[in-house]
Design a protein around this motif. Sequence first.
Motif, PDB file in Angstrom:
ATOM      1  N   VAL A 105      -9.684   3.046   0.895  1.00  0.00           N
ATOM      2  CA  VAL A 105      -8.777   4.220   0.630  1.00  0.00           C
ATOM      3  C   VAL A 105      -8.916   4.938   1.809  1.00  0.00           C
ATOM      4  O   VAL A 105      -8.057   5.691   2.176  1.00  0.00           O
ATOM      5  N   ALA A 127      -6.973   3.727   4.621  1.00  0.00           N
ATOM      6  CA  ALA A 127      -5.534   4.022   4.271  1.00  0.00           C
ATOM      7  C   ALA A 127      -5.037   5.443   4.440  1.00  0.00           C
ATOM      8  O   ALA A 127      -3.991   5.430   4.954  1.00  0.00           O
ATOM      9  N   ASP A 177       0.749  -1.362   0.008  1.00  0.00           N
ATOM     10  CA  ASP A 177       0.082  -0.021  -0.125  1.00  0.00           C
ATOM     11  C   ASP A 177       0.796   1.237  -0.146  1.00  0.00           C
ATOM     12  O   ASP A 177       0.225   2.253  -0.096  1.00  0.00           O
ATOM     13  N   GLU A 178       2.327   1.160  -0.101  1.00  0.00           N
ATOM     14  CA  GLU A 178       3.054   2.310   0.254  1.00  0.00           C
ATOM     15  C   GLU A 178       2.786   3.232  -0.864  1.00  0.00           C
ATOM     16  O   GLU A 178       3.146   2.748  -2.002  1.00  0.00           O
ATOM     17  N   VAL A 236       1.835   3.409   6.603  1.00  0.00           N
ATOM     18  CA  VAL A 236       0.552   2.359   6.231  1.00  0.00           C
ATOM     19  C   VAL A 236       1.177   0.975   5.903  1.00  0.00           C
ATOM     20  O   VAL A 236       0.382  -0.034   6.005  1.00  0.00           O
ATOM     21  N   GLU A 237       2.649   0.846   5.590  1.00  0.00           N
ATOM     22  CA  GLU A 237       3.057  -0.292   5.420  1.00  0.00           C
ATOM     23  C   GLU A 237       3.777  -1.031   6.728  1.00  0.00           C
ATOM     24  O   GLU A 237       3.766  -2.267   6.761  1.00  0.00           O
ATOM     25  N   LEU A 265      -2.880   4.406  -4.932  1.00  0.00           N
ATOM     26  CA  LEU A 265      -3.144   3.511  -3.679  1.00  0.00           C
ATOM     27  C   LEU A 265      -4.457   2.653  -4.138  1.00  0.00           C
ATOM     28  O   LEU A 265      -4.613   1.501  -3.655  1.00  0.00           O
ATOM     29  N   TRP A 266      -5.237   3.285  -4.812  1.00  0.00           N
ATOM     30  CA  TRP A 266      -6.580   2.614  -5.436  1.00  0.00           C
ATOM     31  C   TRP A 266      -6.168   1.439  -6.377  1.00  0.00           C
ATOM     32  O   TRP A 266      -6.591   0.333  -6.130  1.00  0.00           O
ATOM     33  N   ASN A 307      -3.342  -0.190  -6.339  1.00  0.00           N
ATOM     34  CA  ASN A 307      -2.593  -1.102  -5.695  1.00  0.00           C
ATOM     35  C   ASN A 307      -3.435  -2.226  -5.220  1.00  0.00           C
ATOM     36  O   ASN A 307      -3.041  -3.243  -5.161  1.00  0.00           O
ATOM     37  N   ARG A 308      -4.712  -1.899  -4.854  1.00  0.00           N
ATOM     38  CA  ARG A 308      -5.878  -2.924  -4.478  1.00  0.00           C
ATOM     39  C   ARG A 308      -6.843  -3.253  -5.394  1.00  0.00           C
ATOM     40  O   ARG A 308      -7.509  -4.153  -4.987  1.00  0.00           O
TER      41      ARG A 308
END
Length: 281
Positions: free
Chosen positions: A190, A193, A156-157, A200-201, A170-171, A173-174
Amino acid sequence: MHERYPDDRLRAPRFPVAPARAYAATPHGLIHYAEQGAGVPVLLLHQTPRSWDEYRDVLPLLGARYRAIAMDTLGFGASDRPAGPWSIELFASGALALCDALELEQVALVGHHTGGVIATEMAAREPGRVSALVLSGVPYVDAARRAEVARRPPIDEVTPRPDGSHLTGLWNNRRSYYPDDRPDLLNRLVRDALHVLDRVEEGHRAVNAYRMEDRLGLVRAPALVLCGEQDSFSRPDMAALVERLPDARTELLPGTGVPSADHRPDLFAAAVTRFLDRVLR
């Protein structure tokens, strides 16, 4: 062998009541939680980088039979943020401190991803306080996995940028883990996060640093290893967990993947309720 059940969904009340939300004072600071229902307490622990909101739609379903409590792990959601390094051991201490504050002598634990690793540590550290254990989408973390994950890019970084493009990062990544027709689920992730964007990591790193191979054998509670059938991240590890837990069974949730608790709260709550009814009543 994985257990499969018909789709006998629990149903939320026709006019659902919002969960009660509060803060508990603990030696680690204020811990925020939401709860619904009465009876045997069930503590729900979320994944990184979520909050109690991951179980927002599970609470009224599980709360129909139990006292369902969804907490914000230390550092996440509205709970206080520890200044020092984050670890599974620290998160577990915070969850046990919440149990103390709520005067819960014994509790059933339900944890998803990071939450499941936290639940494992709680059950290993205080076996007499844990009546049952549900591990949802939990990886088996040993030396081989630690080495493998250390070579992977962060989950998530992202680096904050003036144009806000890090939000798209960020969006994206997931995105592959979530159903295309449920952008609302990604919106919720999000949002959570962003609250911990600078750290976040650390939840993921805490999981990878945890010596699960030394702790699973200390668990005494009956366990359910639960996973979405499309969760390619955690499903391969189900057998390793069951092999190392003294009393465990498995179940697959059809038609869902990583975000099982918020994607299909009906199936998730039904599976948890069936298991708890079996081992607690």
